[in-house]
Design a protein around this motif. Structure first.
Motif, PDB file in Angstrom:
ATOM      1  N   PHE A  67       6.390  -5.025   4.420  1.00 60.68           N
ATOM      2  CA  PHE A  67       6.428  -4.615   3.184  1.00 60.68           C
ATOM      3  C   PHE A  67       6.455  -6.070   2.302  1.00 60.68           C
ATOM      4  O   PHE A  67       5.808  -6.510   1.357  1.00 60.68           O
ATOM      5  N   GLU A  68       7.512  -6.836   2.598  1.00 64.04           N
ATOM      6  CA  GLU A  68       7.797  -8.254   1.857  1.00 64.04           C
ATOM      7  C   GLU A  68       6.781  -9.101   2.102  1.00 64.04           C
ATOM      8  O   GLU A  68       6.604  -9.898   1.309  1.00 64.04           O
ATOM      9  N   LYS A  69       6.199  -9.227   3.466  1.00 61.38           N
ATOM     10  CA  LYS A  69       5.039 -10.140   3.576  1.00 61.38           C
ATOM     11  C   LYS A  69       3.851  -9.777   2.719  1.00 61.38           C
ATOM     12  O   LYS A  69       3.254 -10.584   2.344  1.00 61.38           O
ATOM     13  N   ASN A  70       3.521  -8.461   2.842  1.00 60.52           N
ATOM     14  CA  ASN A  70       2.361  -7.949   1.717  1.00 60.52           C
ATOM     15  C   ASN A  70       2.494  -8.604   0.333  1.00 60.52           C
ATOM     16  O   ASN A  70       1.684  -8.765  -0.302  1.00 60.52           O
ATOM     17  N   GLN A  71       3.952  -8.401   0.053  1.00 62.16           N
ATOM     18  CA  GLN A  71       4.221  -8.978  -1.530  1.00 62.16           C
ATOM     19  C   GLN A  71       3.943 -10.384  -1.466  1.00 62.16           C
ATOM     20  O   GLN A  71       3.335 -10.682  -2.581  1.00 62.16           O
ATOM     21  N   GLU A 106       0.130  -2.494  -4.869  1.00 66.22           N
ATOM     22  CA  GLU A 106      -0.661  -2.764  -4.094  1.00 66.22           C
ATOM     23  C   GLU A 106      -0.254  -3.363  -2.636  1.00 66.22           C
ATOM     24  O   GLU A 106      -0.692  -3.108  -1.427  1.00 66.22           O
ATOM     25  N   SER A 107       0.863  -3.818  -2.786  1.00 68.35           N
ATOM     26  CA  SER A 107       1.498  -4.165  -1.254  1.00 68.35           C
ATOM     27  C   SER A 107       1.929  -3.053  -0.558  1.00 68.35           C
ATOM     28  O   SER A 107       1.946  -3.071   0.546  1.00 68.35           O
ATOM     29  N   LEU A 108       2.380  -2.081  -1.254  1.00 69.18           N
ATOM     30  CA  LEU A 108       3.068  -0.788  -0.837  1.00 69.18           C
ATOM     31  C   LEU A 108       1.696  -0.081  -0.024  1.00 69.18           C
ATOM     32  O   LEU A 108       1.737   0.003   1.387  1.00 69.18           O
ATOM     33  N   VAL A 109       0.575  -0.032  -0.513  1.00 71.18           N
ATOM     34  CA  VAL A 109      -0.428   0.478  -0.170  1.00 71.18           C
ATOM     35  C   VAL A 109      -0.978  -0.293   1.082  1.00 71.18           C
ATOM     36  O   VAL A 109      -1.076   0.166   2.269  1.00 71.18           O
ATOM     37  N   ASP A 110      -0.936  -1.648   0.974  1.00 68.91           N
ATOM     38  CA  ASP A 110      -1.401  -2.509   2.082  1.00 68.91           C
ATOM     39  C   ASP A 110      -0.402  -2.148   3.279  1.00 68.91           C
ATOM     40  O   ASP A 110      -0.908  -2.457   4.554  1.00 68.91           O
ATOM     41  N   THR A 111       0.764  -2.224   2.961  1.00 71.52           N
ATOM     42  CA  THR A 111       1.827  -2.000   4.177  1.00 71.52           C
ATOM     43  C   THR A 111       1.657  -0.639   4.887  1.00 71.52           C
ATOM     44  O   THR A 111       1.638  -0.573   6.013  1.00 71.52           O
ATOM     45  N   LEU A 112       1.474   0.584   4.090  1.00 69.64           N
ATOM     46  CA  LEU A 112       1.184   1.700   4.680  1.00 69.64           C
ATOM     47  C   LEU A 112      -0.411   1.721   5.517  1.00 69.64           C
ATOM     48  O   LEU A 112      -0.265   2.204   6.681  1.00 69.64           O
ATOM     49  N   GLU A 113      -1.130   0.891   4.907  1.00 67.12           N
ATOM     50  CA  GLU A 113      -2.327   0.795   5.723  1.00 67.12           C
ATOM     51  C   GLU A 113      -2.225   0.269   6.836  1.00 67.12           C
ATOM     52  O   GLU A 113      -2.951   0.436   8.104  1.00 67.12           O
ATOM     53  N   ASP A 114      -1.420  -0.990   6.917  1.00 65.13           N
ATOM     54  CA  ASP A 114      -1.189  -1.688   8.334  1.00 65.13           C
ATOM     55  C   ASP A 114      -0.301  -0.963   9.119  1.00 65.13           C
ATOM     56  O   ASP A 114      -0.711  -1.065  10.383  1.00 65.13           O
ATOM     57  N   LEU A 115       0.582  -0.192   8.834  1.00 70.57           N
ATOM     58  CA  LEU A 115       1.351   0.547   9.765  1.00 70.57           C
ATOM     59  C   LEU A 115       0.537   1.779  10.097  1.00 70.57           C
ATOM     60  O   LEU A 115       0.797   2.380  11.367  1.00 70.57           O
ATOM     61  N   LEU A 127       1.766   9.631   4.433  1.00 69.76           N
ATOM     62  CA  LEU A 127       2.075   9.012   3.110  1.00 69.76           C
ATOM     63  C   LEU A 127       0.761   8.586   2.657  1.00 69.76           C
ATOM     64  O   LEU A 127       0.647   8.418   1.399  1.00 69.76           O
ATOM     65  N   HIS A 128       0.126   7.735   3.234  1.00 66.33           N
ATOM     66  CA  HIS A 128      -0.832   6.955   2.871  1.00 66.33           C
ATOM     67  C   HIS A 128      -1.934   8.092   2.454  1.00 66.33           C
ATOM     68  O   HIS A 128      -2.743   7.835   1.272  1.00 66.33           O
ATOM     69  N   ALA A 129      -2.530   8.790   3.312  1.00 62.54           N
ATOM     70  CA  ALA A 129      -3.521   9.516   3.055  1.00 62.54           C
ATOM     71  C   ALA A 129      -3.297  10.814   1.937  1.00 62.54           C
ATOM     72  O   ALA A 129      -4.257  10.947   1.198  1.00 62.54           O
ATOM     73  N   ASN A 130      -2.186  11.457   2.024  1.00 68.07           N
ATOM     74  CA  ASN A 130      -2.072  12.581   1.217  1.00 68.07           C
ATOM     75  C   ASN A 130      -1.270  12.106   0.033  1.00 68.07           C
ATOM     76  O   ASN A 130      -1.650  12.335  -1.116  1.00 68.07           O
ATOM     77  N   LYS A 131       0.141  11.596   0.263  1.00 66.50           N
ATOM     78  CA  LYS A 131       1.081  11.617  -0.810  1.00 66.50           C
ATOM     79  C   LYS A 131       0.818  10.468  -1.652  1.00 66.50           C
ATOM     80  O   LYS A 131       0.987  10.412  -2.812  1.00 66.50           O
ATOM     81  N   ILE A 132       0.616   9.438  -1.090  1.00 69.40           N
ATOM     82  CA  ILE A 132       0.621   8.166  -1.794  1.00 69.40           C
ATOM     83  C   ILE A 132      -0.632   8.152  -2.899  1.00 69.40           C
ATOM     84  O   ILE A 132      -0.796   7.783  -4.053  1.00 69.40           O
TER      85      ILE A 132
END
Length: 140
Positions: A67-71, A106-115, A127-132
């Motif tokens: 998450f920090e790296k994506n930020q 944007e960083s949060l979405v990137d992190t969830l996609e990476d994970l 979290l990515h597909a439904n809730k986010i």
């Protein structure tokens, strides 16, 4: 604090029986806001999602690092922010948690996609597909 037999009001009245106890207006406002939000199912779901995002990202040092790296990749000039926990004690915690999510969206979405792609994590995909994305619709 207000307890008639054990609270601060009782202790003050023991010292000075003529003292008048008045509720703190900030505390009263906090109680009103909490009750108002608790009566709205969409708000309860919304802040529940914020709590789940916090729990998922902060449950692992690897998730926090990513998450920090994506930020840093998205916004190298801005300071790295940490997600905030939503607590029931203070309404300001809801505001702080939401503010951090909005600033690092944007960083949060990137992190969830990476994970989601790297770990095939059911939590990340949920979290990515439904809730986010429900969160996106609510926020926007």
């Amino acid at each position: 604090m207000r307890g008639e037999y054990n609270g601060l009001q009782f202790k003050i009245k023991n010292e000075n029986p003529h003292a008048i106890y008045i509720w703190c207006w900030a505390h009263r406002l906090n109680l009103v806001v909490e009750q108002g939000v608790a009566s709205c199912l969409e708000a309860v779901d919304f802040f529940g999602i914020l709590g789940k995002v916090f729990d998922f990202i902060c449950s692992s040092k690897n998730h926090v690092f990513l998450f920090e790296k994506n930020q840093k990749i998205r916004n190298p000039k801005l300071p790295v922010r940490r997600l905030k926990r939503v607590t029931t004690t203070r309404w300001s915690s809801h505001s702080a948690a939401l503010g951090t999510i909005l600033l690092t969206w944007e960083s949060l979405v990137d992190t969830l996609e990476d994970l989601w792609t790297s770990e095939a994590s059911s939590d990340a995909s949920s979290l990515h597909a439904n809730k986010i994305f429900k969160l996106t619709l609510i926020v926007l």
